[in-house]
Design an enzyme around this catalytic site. Structure first.
Site, PDB file in Angstrom:
ATOM      1  N   ARG A  77       0.902  -1.220  -0.233  1.00  0.00           N
ATOM      2  CA  ARG A  77      -0.060   0.074   0.012  1.00  0.00           C
ATOM      3  C   ARG A  77       0.870   1.416   0.091  1.00  0.00           C
ATOM      4  O   ARG A  77       1.807   1.326   0.700  1.00  0.00           O
ATOM      5  CB  ARG A  77      -0.943   0.124   1.286  1.00  0.00           C
ATOM      6  CG  ARG A  77      -2.020   1.464   1.226  1.00  0.00           C
ATOM      7  CD  ARG A  77      -2.852   1.378   2.303  1.00  0.00           C
ATOM      8  NE  ARG A  77      -2.394   1.181   3.765  1.00  0.00           N
ATOM      9  CZ  ARG A  77      -2.124   2.411   4.585  1.00  0.00           C
ATOM     10  NH1 ARG A  77      -2.130   3.466   4.144  1.00  0.00           N
ATOM     11  NH2 ARG A  77      -1.958   2.018   5.790  1.00  0.00           N
ATOM     12  N   TYR A 297      -1.873  -0.249  16.554  1.00  0.00           N
ATOM     13  CA  TYR A 297      -0.489   0.005  17.482  1.00  0.00           C
ATOM     14  C   TYR A 297      -0.696  -0.144  18.781  1.00  0.00           C
ATOM     15  O   TYR A 297       0.276  -0.763  19.423  1.00  0.00           O
ATOM     16  CB  TYR A 297      -0.075   1.347  17.063  1.00  0.00           C
ATOM     17  CG  TYR A 297       0.084   1.500  15.605  1.00  0.00           C
ATOM     18  CD1 TYR A 297       1.608   1.261  15.132  1.00  0.00           C
ATOM     19  CD2 TYR A 297      -0.521   2.218  14.639  1.00  0.00           C
ATOM     20  CE1 TYR A 297       2.032   1.546  13.850  1.00  0.00           C
ATOM     21  CE2 TYR A 297      -0.071   2.261  13.333  1.00  0.00           C
ATOM     22  CZ  TYR A 297       1.362   1.971  12.900  1.00  0.00           C
ATOM     23  OH  TYR A 297       1.382   2.108  11.548  1.00  0.00           O
ATOM     24  N   SER A 362      -4.122  -3.004   8.022  1.00  0.00           N
ATOM     25  CA  SER A 362      -3.567  -2.509   7.040  1.00  0.00           C
ATOM     26  C   SER A 362      -2.058  -1.722   7.751  1.00  0.00           C
ATOM     27  O   SER A 362      -1.333  -1.070   6.913  1.00  0.00           O
ATOM     28  CB  SER A 362      -4.557  -1.214   6.495  1.00  0.00           C
ATOM     29  OG  SER A 362      -5.164  -0.811   7.498  1.00  0.00           O
ATOM     30  N   GLU A 363      -2.169  -1.629   9.030  1.00  0.00           N
ATOM     31  CA  GLU A 363      -0.616  -0.852   9.565  1.00  0.00           C
ATOM     32  C   GLU A 363      -0.632  -1.659  10.830  1.00  0.00           C
ATOM     33  O   GLU A 363      -1.642  -1.882  11.684  1.00  0.00           O
ATOM     34  CB  GLU A 363      -0.682   0.376   9.975  1.00  0.00           C
ATOM     35  CG  GLU A 363      -0.592   1.136   8.487  1.00  0.00           C
ATOM     36  CD  GLU A 363      -0.508   2.792   8.980  1.00  0.00           C
ATOM     37  OE1 GLU A 363      -0.086   3.130   9.982  1.00  0.00           O
ATOM     38  OE2 GLU A 363      -0.643   3.600   7.805  1.00  0.00           O
ATOM     39  N   ASN A 364       0.515  -2.317  11.021  1.00  0.00           N
ATOM     40  CA  ASN A 364       0.765  -2.706  12.618  1.00  0.00           C
ATOM     41  C   ASN A 364       2.604  -2.365  12.510  1.00  0.00           C
ATOM     42  O   ASN A 364       2.967  -3.026  11.734  1.00  0.00           O
ATOM     43  CB  ASN A 364       0.196  -3.866  12.729  1.00  0.00           C
ATOM     44  CG  ASN A 364       0.738  -4.664  14.286  1.00  0.00           C
ATOM     45  OD1 ASN A 364       1.130  -6.001  14.316  1.00  0.00           O
ATOM     46  ND2 ASN A 364       0.351  -3.975  15.180  1.00  0.00           N
TER      47      ASN A 364
END
Length: 460
Positions: A77, A297, A362-364
């Site tokens: 992405r 997070y 989608s984010e970590n």
């Protein structure tokens, strides 16, 4: 134990145009709000490093994409820069930008890497901010036009779109704090910005569907699960308010096409409701997404205010206090709590409370300051702490999937150590280390480990 994921599971990482491309004032690109802010207040940016000094993807995308292939990514992405594609925000398309993005997308596809493309990652063109930014409905209309042009220009190859990344962040940082330009603190204006952003999202979704575009469109939300300190009525209410304002204010419009009545009542109680126009309700309903990106997070732990706010609240935090849970696991470098089960709790809430939408992480990621301390004799970062972080979250993601979650992928933040707003390169998140002076890229230990996980669709 073996943790196995489906063969069609999306493995990859995420970044963004303003944090990765560089070339911030080249080839026709105009200033976004961070370019402008750095030009007037460079001292606010860590070590004076501004957006022109990002990880030079604009010039190095071909070898960088080869690295993505080496890391066994089947997806990646990034975002399109509005200020690069349409430098004056509303006028002619910059053909140099079209050529650049076409080249990037073609190269990704040639390497077997599916592009996930986001339209907005905090980077308002400065010319549009000067017209009011998200406080202006004219800017909302300009964004919808920009989105439509992206679908037209790139839709033959891009099948996975997102309208916004973390739309609550510009609200919190730009209109409730001094961490993003324009550095306003005004709850009423913040609510308007959030509402207009939701309308812009819905308008882009409608434009995508009206164009008969192939593929799917969604939004990326940073969903921090909210936990009360105790089960008392006061702590539970504080957690509910935090969840309504900071999670559900975008989650509910995206998945349900409407706002939670309790959120509306809370805003009305404090005289914070935005101005609503005819047609807004129908537009929001038309903005329900095909799928959802989830950035996770850390958890949000909340307790009742120790001293009640007198008068109207100036920010959401006038309605609750944060709570530090004793014994919590910490990332000592970033100062954030590590709570792997949070990803399971998010996915479970979506499954039970929102109809189990198709989604992916989608984010970590784990930011570490001073990561050069962990460079081993072979010259690579020996970041076992990041491997442990990823593994722990994947174990809970796997459990959620086994219980029926429709989660279909995992992207790490980020690919190469990249620039981050005021913090610049203070905290490193990448699978690949970036040497700022030489721009040399070196795969970290976590990168090799992640490549094996992606190749095997799991780990032991």
């Amino acid at each position: 134990m073996t943790y196995r994921f489906p063969d069609e599971f999306w493995w990859g990482s995420a970044s963004s145009a303003p944090q990765m491309e560089g070339a911030s004032r080249r080839d026709g690109k105009s200033d976004n709000i961070f370019d402008y802010w750095f030009s007037i207040e460079p001292e606010r940016f860590h070590q004076g490093i501004g957006p022109a000094q990002t990880s030079t993807f604009y010039d190095r995308f071909e070898p960088d994409i080869a690295l993505l292939k080496q890391l066994n990514h089947n997806s990646f992405r990034t975002s399109i820069s509005w200020s690069r594609l349409i430098p004056d925000g509303t006028g002619e398309v910059n053909q140099q930008a079209v050529a650049f993005y076409n080249s990037v997308f073609d190269r990704l596809l040639a390497e077997g890497i599916t592009p996930f493309i986001n339209l907005y990652h905090f980077d308002m063109p400065m010319c549009m901010q000067a017209r009011g930014g998200w406080e202006s409905r004219d800017v909302v209309a300009a964004y919808v036009r920009y989105a439509g042009l992206c679908f037209e220009l790139f839709g033959s190859r891009i099948k996975h779109w997102f309208t916004f990344n973390e739309p609550i962040v510009p609200v919190e940082c730009g209109y409730l704090g001094h961490f993003h330009y324009p550095c306003v603190v005004d709850f009423r204006r913040a609510v308007t910005v959030a509402y207009h952003t939701a309308l812009a999202h819905a308008g882009a979704v409608k434009a995508f569907r009206d164009a008969g575009a192939c593929g799917e469109i969604g939004i990326i939300l940073n969903l921090s699960p909210t936990y009360p300190r105790s089960d008392t009525a006061e702590d539970s209410q504080a957690a509910r308010w935090a969840d309504l304002l900071l999670n559900k204010s975008f989650l509910d419009p995206a998945l349900k096409g409407s706002y939670d009545p309790e959120l509306v009542a809370l805003l009305r109680q404090h005289d914070l409701l935005p101005e609503v126009a005819d047609g807004d309700k129908a537009q929001l309903m038309a903005g329900r997404v095909d799928w959802l990106g989830i950035n996770y997070y850390q958890p949000r732990r909340v307790k009742a205010k120790e001293q009640a706010c007198s008068g109207a609240p100036r920010t959401p935090e006038d309605l609750f206090d944060f709570y530090e849970m004793p014994g919590r696991k910490m990332n000592p470098h970033r100062g954030w709590e590590i709570y792997e089960k949070g990803v399971y709790d998010i996915l479970t809430e979506l499954r039970l409370g929102y109809g189990n939408p198709r989604c992916y992480i989608s984010e970590n990621g784990m930011g570490v300051e001073g990561e050069e301390r962990f460079i081993g004799p072979e010259g690579r970062v020996e970041d076992d702490y990041r491997i442990d972080f990823i593994r722990g979250h994947l174990e809970w993601l796997h459990r959620a999937s086994q219980e029926g979650s429709a989660c279909c992928g995992y992207h790490l933040w980020t690919f190469i150590d990249n620039w981050s707003w005021l913090n610049a390169y203070k905290n490193r998140y990448g699978l690949v280390r970036l040497d700022l002076a030489s721009q040399v890229r070196t795969i970290k230990k976590s990168g090799y480990w992640f490549a094996e996980v992606a190749r095997n669709h799991g780990f032991n």
